[in-house]
Design a protein around this motif. Structure first.
Motif, PDB file in Angstrom:
ATOM      1  N   GLU A  31      17.113  71.079  14.126  1.00 16.45           N
ATOM      2  CA  GLU A  31      18.550  70.998  13.830  1.00 16.45           C
ATOM      3  C   GLU A  31      19.238  70.004  14.767  1.00 16.45           C
ATOM      4  OE1 GLU A  31      22.342  73.976  13.927  1.00 16.45           O
ATOM      5  OE2 GLU A  31      20.399  74.824  13.375  1.00 16.45           O
ATOM      6  N   LEU A  32      18.858  70.019  16.031  1.00 15.86           N
ATOM      7  CA  LEU A  32      19.422  69.081  16.990  1.00 15.86           C
ATOM      8  C   LEU A  32      19.069  67.645  16.621  1.00 15.86           C
ATOM      9  CD1 LEU A  32      20.929  68.609  19.653  1.00 15.86           C
ATOM     10  CD2 LEU A  32      18.754  68.932  20.835  1.00 15.86           C
ATOM     11  N   LYS A  33      17.834  67.418  16.188  1.00 13.37           N
ATOM     12  CA  LYS A  33      17.416  66.072  15.770  1.00 13.37           C
ATOM     13  C   LYS A  33      18.237  65.593  14.578  1.00 13.37           C
ATOM     14  CE  LYS A  33      13.577  63.398  13.947  1.00 13.37           C
ATOM     15  NZ  LYS A  33      14.468  62.688  13.073  1.00 13.37           N
ATOM     16  N   GLU A  34      18.463  66.474  13.612  1.00 16.92           N
ATOM     17  CA  GLU A  34      19.270  66.101  12.446  1.00 16.92           C
ATOM     18  C   GLU A  34      20.697  65.766  12.860  1.00 16.92           C
ATOM     19  OE1 GLU A  34      18.942  69.361   9.745  1.00 16.92           O
ATOM     20  OE2 GLU A  34      16.845  68.926   9.269  1.00 16.92           O
ATOM     21  N   THR A  38      22.521  62.129  12.437  1.00 19.94           N
ATOM     22  CA  THR A  38      23.817  61.997  11.759  1.00 19.94           C
ATOM     23  C   THR A  38      24.807  61.244  12.639  1.00 19.94           C
ATOM     24  OG1 THR A  38      23.439  64.078  10.588  1.00 19.94           O
ATOM     25  CG2 THR A  38      25.708  63.278  10.688  1.00 19.94           C
ATOM     26  N   LEU A  39      24.850  61.571  13.916  1.00 19.27           N
ATOM     27  CA  LEU A  39      25.750  60.876  14.828  1.00 19.27           C
ATOM     28  C   LEU A  39      25.405  59.395  14.939  1.00 19.27           C
ATOM     29  CD1 LEU A  39      26.138  63.489  17.692  1.00 19.27           C
ATOM     30  CD2 LEU A  39      27.902  62.711  16.113  1.00 19.27           C
ATOM     31  N   ILE A  40      24.132  59.079  14.940  1.00 18.88           N
ATOM     32  CA  ILE A  40      23.709  57.681  14.992  1.00 18.88           C
ATOM     33  C   ILE A  40      24.176  56.942  13.742  1.00 18.88           C
ATOM     34  CG2 ILE A  40      21.698  56.149  14.908  1.00 18.88           C
ATOM     35  CD1 ILE A  40      20.293  58.162  16.787  1.00 18.88           C
ATOM     36  N   MET A  41      24.027  57.567  12.577  1.00 18.25           N
ATOM     37  CA  MET A  41      24.471  56.938  11.335  1.00 18.25           C
ATOM     38  C   MET A  41      25.982  56.738  11.337  1.00 18.25           C
ATOM     39  SD  MET A  41      21.976  58.745   8.492  1.00 18.25           S
ATOM     40  CE  MET A  41      23.331  58.898   7.412  1.00 18.25           C
ATOM     41  N   ILE A  42      26.726  57.729  11.795  1.00 17.03           N
ATOM     42  CA  ILE A  42      28.188  57.616  11.856  1.00 17.03           C
ATOM     43  C   ILE A  42      28.584  56.491  12.812  1.00 17.03           C
ATOM     44  CG2 ILE A  42      30.289  58.772  12.640  1.00 17.03           C
ATOM     45  CD1 ILE A  42      29.055  61.382  11.551  1.00 17.03           C
ATOM     46  N   ASN A  43      27.913  56.418  13.938  1.00 12.64           N
ATOM     47  CA  ASN A  43      28.214  55.374  14.916  1.00 12.64           C
ATOM     48  C   ASN A  43      27.906  53.995  14.343  1.00 12.64           C
ATOM     49  OD1 ASN A  43      28.980  54.303  17.405  1.00 12.64           O
ATOM     50  ND2 ASN A  43      26.886  54.332  18.162  1.00 12.64           N
ATOM     51  N   ASP A  44      26.788  53.848  13.663  1.00 18.01           N
ATOM     52  CA  ASP A  44      26.432  52.570  13.053  1.00 18.01           C
ATOM     53  C   ASP A  44      27.461  52.169  11.999  1.00 18.01           C
ATOM     54  OD1 ASP A  44      24.229  52.309  14.646  1.00 18.01           O
ATOM     55  OD2 ASP A  44      22.786  52.961  13.110  1.00 18.01           O
ATOM     56  N   ASN A  45      27.887  53.118  11.182  1.00 20.94           N
ATOM     57  CA  ASN A  45      28.881  52.825  10.156  1.00 20.94           C
ATOM     58  C   ASN A  45      30.212  52.440  10.784  1.00 20.94           C
ATOM     59  OD1 ASN A  45      27.157  53.292   8.021  1.00 20.94           O
ATOM     60  ND2 ASN A  45      27.752  55.425   7.810  1.00 20.94           N
ATOM     61  N   ASP A  46      30.569  53.098  11.857  1.00 18.18           N
ATOM     62  CA  ASP A  46      31.824  52.802  12.544  1.00 18.18           C
ATOM     63  C   ASP A  46      31.784  51.391  13.143  1.00 18.18           C
ATOM     64  OD1 ASP A  46      34.418  53.519  13.495  1.00 18.18           O
ATOM     65  OD2 ASP A  46      33.536  53.786  15.497  1.00 18.18           O
ATOM     66  N   GLN A  47      30.675  51.014  13.718  1.00 17.34           N
ATOM     67  CA  GLN A  47      30.556  49.676  14.288  1.00 17.34           C
ATOM     68  C   GLN A  47      30.583  48.599  13.208  1.00 17.34           C
ATOM     69  OE1 GLN A  47      27.098  49.570  16.826  1.00 17.34           O
ATOM     70  NE2 GLN A  47      28.085  50.771  18.415  1.00 17.34           N
TER      71      GLN A  47
END
Length: 51
Positions: A31-34, A38-47
């Motif tokens: 669950e922590l890995k997921e 998700t946070l990495i994807m959100i950060n990439d999209n934000d950048q």
């Protein structure tokens, strides 16, 4: 209960404890890995959005 005592006497307390903890924490680790993914994807999209 006898099986647990047999395992402890045969394989030792540290090995039995390690296996128990691995089984208990595996779902939490997944669950922590997921969440991190998700946070990495959100950060990439934000950048990408800022550029």
């Amino acid at each position: 209960m006898e099986e647990i005592f047999s395992l402890i006497s045969t394989y030792g307390f540290p090995m039995v404890l390690s296996i128990y903890l691995l089984v208990r924490f595996e779902p939490l680790i997944k669950e922590l890995k997921e969440s991190i993914d998700t946070l990495i994807m959100i950060n990439d999209n934000d950048q990408n959005f800022k550029h």
